[in-house]
Scaffold this motif. Structure first.
Motif, short mmCIF file in Angstrom:
data_model
loop_
_atom_site.label_atom_id
_atom_site.label_comp_id
_atom_site.label_asym_id
_atom_site.label_seq_id
_atom_site.Cartn_x
_atom_site.Cartn_y
_atom_site.Cartn_z
N GLN A 1 -1.94 -1.07 -3.83
CA GLN A 1 -3.12 -0.36 -3.42
C GLN A 1 -2.62 1.28 -2.84
O GLN A 1 -2.02 1.38 -1.80
CB GLN A 1 -3.43 -1.01 -2.13
CG GLN A 1 -4.19 -2.54 -2.47
CD GLN A 1 -5.20 -2.51 -3.53
OE1 GLN A 1 -6.15 -2.06 -3.62
NE2 GLN A 1 -4.85 -3.51 -4.54
N ASN B 1 -7.42 -0.17 -7.74
CA ASN B 1 -6.22 -0.13 -6.90
C ASN B 1 -6.06 1.42 -6.42
O ASN B 1 -5.20 1.82 -5.82
CB ASN B 1 -5.19 -0.94 -7.22
CG ASN B 1 -4.45 -0.12 -8.53
OD1 ASN B 1 -5.20 0.29 -9.06
ND2 ASN B 1 -3.09 -0.03 -8.58
N SER C 1 0.91 -1.24 0.21
CA SER C 1 0.16 -0.03 0.08
C SER C 1 0.88 1.35 -0.02
O SER C 1 1.95 1.22 0.52
CB SER C 1 -0.80 0.08 1.26
OG SER C 1 -0.21 -0.03 2.43
N THR D 1 -3.66 5.07 -1.96
CA THR D 1 -4.73 5.87 -1.53
C THR D 1 -4.01 7.27 -1.80
O THR D 1 -3.00 7.70 -1.60
CB THR D 1 -5.10 5.81 0.09
OG1 THR D 1 -4.11 5.84 0.76
CG2 THR D 1 -5.65 4.53 0.08
#
Length: 618
Positions: free
Chosen positions: A590, A613, A567, A592
């Protein structure tokens, strides 16, 4: 003066002699006609107008206009009203220096001159409006989309005025330019509303349309009420206002939404890449050439069917021609180079079952160019296609409508003639280019005919011409030819059922395609896709994306430092250019992202190509 001298040249002496004789006989004094004789004997020269000033001042001051570059002499003729037009036409027909007019014709000429000048001014204004719209929006497509309602509205205005016998005059023609300007504003308002909705996916178009409607309503109340006026000029203002405002409002309501949605959406969903002049042009050119090539092949197939019929030699010549045509068409695809990876030097001289993943309508284009010794198993739609059905049938491509097992005997004969059989085991095109479930038909056929399996893995065709779009994108095509899988191959075929062979070879495809994607799908590969997420969202947004991608070399260095899995969080992502590029390249990572500016975050979140993703948070 020349006519005067010519007239008296041979008459002067005889006239003066006769005048003297007759005057003496009648008792006139000797010098009674001396003045007349002086006139005849005098040599006349061209004189300036001031020479005649005493006469002009006394008798003709109101009938002569003398200026530095031209002079005009005019007089008044009295005639009956019914003869006025005839007299005017005859005077105007004498020569280019003589013309007749009255007060009515002068007014008419002034209106016509104003109308001609108005048309010229309108063309210039239209060009300037289009130019400044392009500067403002930053896209020629949007400026033309905004300008088209103005053009159509003006045609409507002229048409309705003709239908209702309305005429332009000096007063209402000026008002028409004002209405043209308001139509420009209305089209801009509606286009900006469409761009706002496309950018942020928030319903705002209705508010923009209501603003347009309110403005038009005020115009109707202010000037349209003059329709009840008795004075013709005042009433003409109202007529032009009513016709003009209805036209510009209607066109602004209809055409910008229609055209903008065609550019940006397909079947109710946003296009991954919106239509631009460039990608529309290159699609048109590429498929025009493709159509002409298919037409040539079809005509050749028809001729050979009539002349050669089942002649194997002619049929092979046709396959060679088909293969050469496919190579030519592949090479002219604009901005779509291709590369064949053939490490084991496969020649296709030995027949086999060729299998290939299926991504696009153009898969056949890039597979049939590999060898003239390829037969394709097709579906019913391709077999009956009016576009290239003749090619399919003459080349002995076989339909699998009734199942592969019913065509085994025909295929055995083709294999005996040295042809390999091409099958797409997925059975349908993959919308996202991933490897779909394999059907068992190709592997059953390989076992039944005891043939090698020749795996082809293609990459990029589904990206540059995807399943759900009929628009050619910029891209690169890779065709990788893997090692033959013989019947004695213990890993995939020996002592394996057809189902087991199908599953293991599909796993081979998944691994190979994943490795190819990792090598090929770099930031440079996704540059155009990322950029297209920021067009039609405002000049500043698109320019920022272009400059950022160029200055950072598509974020190549930053993305190279990211892990392949796990991530990763991005603070202050702004419009999301880096986050989007990173998510497309690092598919297993992943990501964000967030930004303190809610509008920037909304724009980033609503980009069409945001993958699963990548997540944005407030």
């Amino acid at each position: 003066i020349a006519l005067w001298n010519s007239f008296w040249k041979y008459r002067k002496d005889s006239v003066l002699q006769n005048l003297t004789t007759e005057s003496e006989s009648l008792g006139f004094k000797e010098n009674a006609f001396a003045g007349f004789e002086s006139i005849l004997q005098n040599e006349y020269q061209i004189q300036p107008t001031r020479y005649f000033f005493p006469v002009i001042d006394a008798f003709a001051e109101n009938f002569i206009i003398d200026e530095a570059d031209r002079a005009m002499i005019f007089t008044v003729l009295l005639t009956e009203p019914e003869h006025r037009t005839i007299l005017e036409n005859k005077l105007n027909a004498i020569n280019s220096h003589t013309f007749g007019f009255d007060s009515g014709s002068i007014t008419s000429r002034m209106v016509n001159a104003l109308s001609d000048d108005f048309d010229y001014v309108l063309y210039i204004c239209g060009f300037l409006v289009l130019f400044f719209l392009t500067l403002s929006f930053g896209r020629l497509e949007i400026s033309i989309l905004t300008f088209i309602p103005l053009l159509i509205a003006w045609i409507w205005i002229l048409g309705l005025m003709h239908v209702f016998d309305m005429r332009f005059n000096i007063i209402n023609i000026i008002l028409a330019t004002f209405i043209f300007g308001m139509g420009d504003d209305y089209a801009i308002f509606v286009t900006e509303g469409l761009m706002y909705e496309y950018t942020y996916r928030k319903k705002m178009l209705t508010s923009y349309k209501n603003t347009v409607l309110l403005s038009a309503f005020i115009m109707f109340i202010g000037i349209g009420s003059l329709i009840v006026a008795k004075h013709p000029a005042m009433r003409s203002l109202a007529e032009v206002t009513i016709v003009g405002m209805i036209s510009v409002v209607l066109m602004a309501y209809v055409f910008p939404p229609l055209l903008f949605k065609w550019l940006t959406t397909h079947k109710g969903k946003n296009r991954p890449i919106p239509i631009t002049f460039w990608n529309f042009f290159k699609t048109f050119i590429s498929f025009t050439v493709f159509f002409l090539g298919s037409l040539l092949l079809s005509l050749t197939a028809i001729c050979l069917m009539i002349v050669g019929k089942k002649n194997k030699k002619l049929k092979y010549r046709f396959h060679q021609f088909l293969c050469a045509t496919m190579r030519f068409l592949s090479s002219i695809m604009i901005q779509v180079p291709y590369k064949i990876v053939n490490q084991q030097k496969e020649t296709f001289n030995k027949p086999g079952i060729i299998i290939c993943n299926h991504q696009s309508h153009l898969d056949l284009l890039y597979t049939l160019m590999l060898s003239p010794k390829i037969i394709v198993l097709t579906n019913k739609w391709v077999w009956n296609s009016p576009f290239y059905g003749w090619i399919i049938r003459y080349a002995d491509f076989l339909p699998v409508i009734d199942g592969i097992e019913n065509n085994v005997e025909k295929l055995e004969k083709l294999v005996a003639d040295g042809y390999s059989i091409l099958v797409f085991p997925e059975g349908t095109r993959s919308a996202d280019c991933s490897i779909l479930r394999f059907h068992q038909g190709a592997f059953y056929l390989a076992d039944k005919l005891n043939l090698d399996i020749i795996p082809l893995v293609i990459h990029g065709i589904g990206h540059m011409f995807p399943k759900k779009e009929f628009l050619l994108r910029k891209g690169r095509v890779h065709i990788k030819i893997l090692d033959r899988i013989t019947p004695g191959n213990s890993t995939y075929r020996l002592n394996k059922s057809t189902m087991e062979t199908t599953k293991t070879i599909r796993n081979l495809y998944k691994e190979t395609y994943q490795q190819m994607s990792k090598e090929i799908e770099t930031p440079d590969y996704y540059k155009d896709l990322v950029l297209y997420n920021y067009i039609y969202k405002g000049r500043s947004v698109e320019q920022r994306a272009r400059k950022l991608l160029k200055s950072t070399r598509n974020f190549s260095e930053q993305i190279a430092q990211l892990p392949d899995e796990g991530s990763y969080h991005i603070e202050a992502c702004e419009y999301g250019e880096f986050a989007l590029m990173a998510a497309l390249v690092k598919k297993k990572l992943q990501i964000t992202a967030t930004d303190p500016d809610s509008e920037k975050l909304a724009l980033a979140r609503n980009c069409t190509s945001v993958p699963d993703n990548l997540k944005y948070f407030e």
